[in-house]
Design an enzyme around this catalytic site. Structure first.
Site, short mmCIF file in Angstrom:
data_model
loop_
_atom_site.label_atom_id
_atom_site.label_comp_id
_atom_site.label_asym_id
_atom_site.label_seq_id
_atom_site.Cartn_x
_atom_site.Cartn_y
_atom_site.Cartn_z
N GLY A 85 8.20 -69.26 -16.67
CA GLY A 85 10.06 -69.40 -17.04
C GLY A 85 9.98 -69.59 -18.08
O GLY A 85 9.91 -68.21 -18.93
N SER A 86 10.61 -70.16 -18.86
CA SER A 86 12.08 -70.37 -19.98
C SER A 86 10.72 -69.97 -21.24
O SER A 86 11.74 -69.78 -22.49
CB SER A 86 12.77 -71.06 -19.99
N MET A 87 9.48 -70.16 -20.60
CA MET A 87 8.95 -69.89 -22.11
C MET A 87 8.72 -68.37 -22.63
O MET A 87 7.63 -67.31 -23.83
CB MET A 87 7.05 -70.35 -22.24
N LYS A 89 10.61 -66.24 -22.55
CA LYS A 89 12.11 -66.35 -24.15
C LYS A 89 11.12 -66.01 -25.50
O LYS A 89 12.40 -65.00 -26.64
CB LYS A 89 13.21 -67.45 -24.15
#
Length: 363
Positions: A85-87, A89
């Protein structure tokens, strides 16, 4: 000769004591952490979670709970692959800083330098995108997202999907977590490097530091040790909603394991990817136009636990949730992954980190 034997005996005794103390410490950690996790992961036959605690690059605790595949009754193991997921980024932000070190871009460059027709691109910098202060519309909040969620989208198509939406505020005016900014960054990585985002991350990060179980997400290819993603409805567990990973792209489409993420953290600590000076950009707090400080760097929330500085980030994507907490002063890294978006590891990972810090303070 007798003196050597005596020294060897003393050395052996010291090593034995150290091993005993480490084992005792690990057992104490287990007795405190296991109940915390089992209080959240209550169904041993449902989706589960995997957790890791490391100090100075060495694993202190690594356990998994629940099932990797409910249909096949496969237990979850610490080596299983999860969606980040947003890790994701973090990787996008470091890739931008790598390109800056190569002289191919600057974080204060305007978006219009790379995407000529981007509205307000002459006011938005890469820094604004990295810090979620650009004001552009977050595509995950657009109702029309359902129309493209399962379509193969190029990075340009994704940018075109949201670029003409009205902005929420002027660049630098507010901090507002934003996935669109990281889609733009991924597109710029491709434009500047001449490679796809997937290839750039694979060659310059994954291969370089040995993250051999990490990749750009796919539901089509065979992924060894894949933890299957689930969601929970009133009727019970169901397989996760299908999406095309070209949609979350550089904001949320990477996959990894606990051990690979520890390699990632260790590589950052030892400046294998970017210099310590450049890394300060990722791990610093910044200020809004009015001088107010906000707690986000480049790809990490810059927070604290009981006054001790931390770098944190979580992720959520259909079927999975993730959380990582790093404590720079003690070189302690705590990770939590789940394979059901009905189970959030965020608070649990933070609570485990707090417990580790309290234990460290007593020693």
């Amino acid at each position: 000769m007798k003196l050597c034997n005596k020294n060897n005996f003393i050395l052996g005794f010291i090593l034995a004591v150290c091993c005993f103390l480490n084992t005792l410490s690990a057992q104490n950690l287990d007795s405190k952490i296991d109940p915390l996790i089992r209080n959240e992961i209550k169904d041993p036959n449902g989706p589960g979670a995997a957790f890791l605690i490391a100090k100075k690059g060495e694993i202190l605790y690594q356990k998994s709970f629940g099932k990797a595949n409910i249909e096949l009754n496969v237990d979850l193991g610490s080596e299983f692959v999860f969606q980040l997921g947003s890790m994701t980024k973090q990787f996008t932000a470091i890739a931008i800083l790598m390109l800056e070190e190569q002289g191919k871009l600057k974080t204060h460059d305007l978006v219009s330098k790379y995407i000529l027709d981007y509205p307000s691109g002459d006011k938005i910098t890469l820094h604004h995108l990295l810090t979620h202060t650009s004001g552009i519309k977050d595509f995950t909040k657009m109702k029309s997202l359902r129309d493209i969620a399962q379509k193969e989208m190029s990075p340009k198509m994704m940018v075109d999907f949201f670029k003409n939406e009205p902005v929420d505020f002027a660049p630098g005016e507010k901090f507002d977590y934003n996935n669109s900014g990281y889609i733009l960054l991924g597109h710029i990585i491709e434009l500047v490097s001449g490679e796809t985002y997937e290839d750039f991350i694979e060659k310059n990060i994954f291969q370089k530091i040995g993250m051999n179980q990490s990749c750009f997400a796919t539901d089509r290819q065979i992924i060894s040790k894949r933890a299957y993603g689930y969601q929970k409805k009133e009727s019970g567990y169901v397989n996760k909603t299908v999406i095309n990973y070209s949609v979350p792209f550089s904001s949320g489409a990477l996959m990894s394991t606990l051990n690979d993420m520890l390699k990632w953290q260790n590589a950052l600590n030892t400046n294998q990817l970017i210099s310590a000076e450049t890394a300060k950009k990722a791990f610093s707090k910044y200020k809004l136009n009015n001088g107010e400080e906000f707690k986000y760097g480049y790809g990490w929330h810059i927070r604290d636990i009981n006054g001790i500085a931390t770098r944190e980030h979580g992720g959520s994507i259909f079927g999975y949730k993730t959380m990582g907490v790093y404590v720079p002063s003690l070189d302690v890294y705590v990770l939590g992954f789940t394979n059901c978006d009905c189970i959030s590891p965020t608070q649990l990972t933070q609570d485990i980190a707090k417990l580790v810090l309290e234990t460290e303070a007593k020693n």
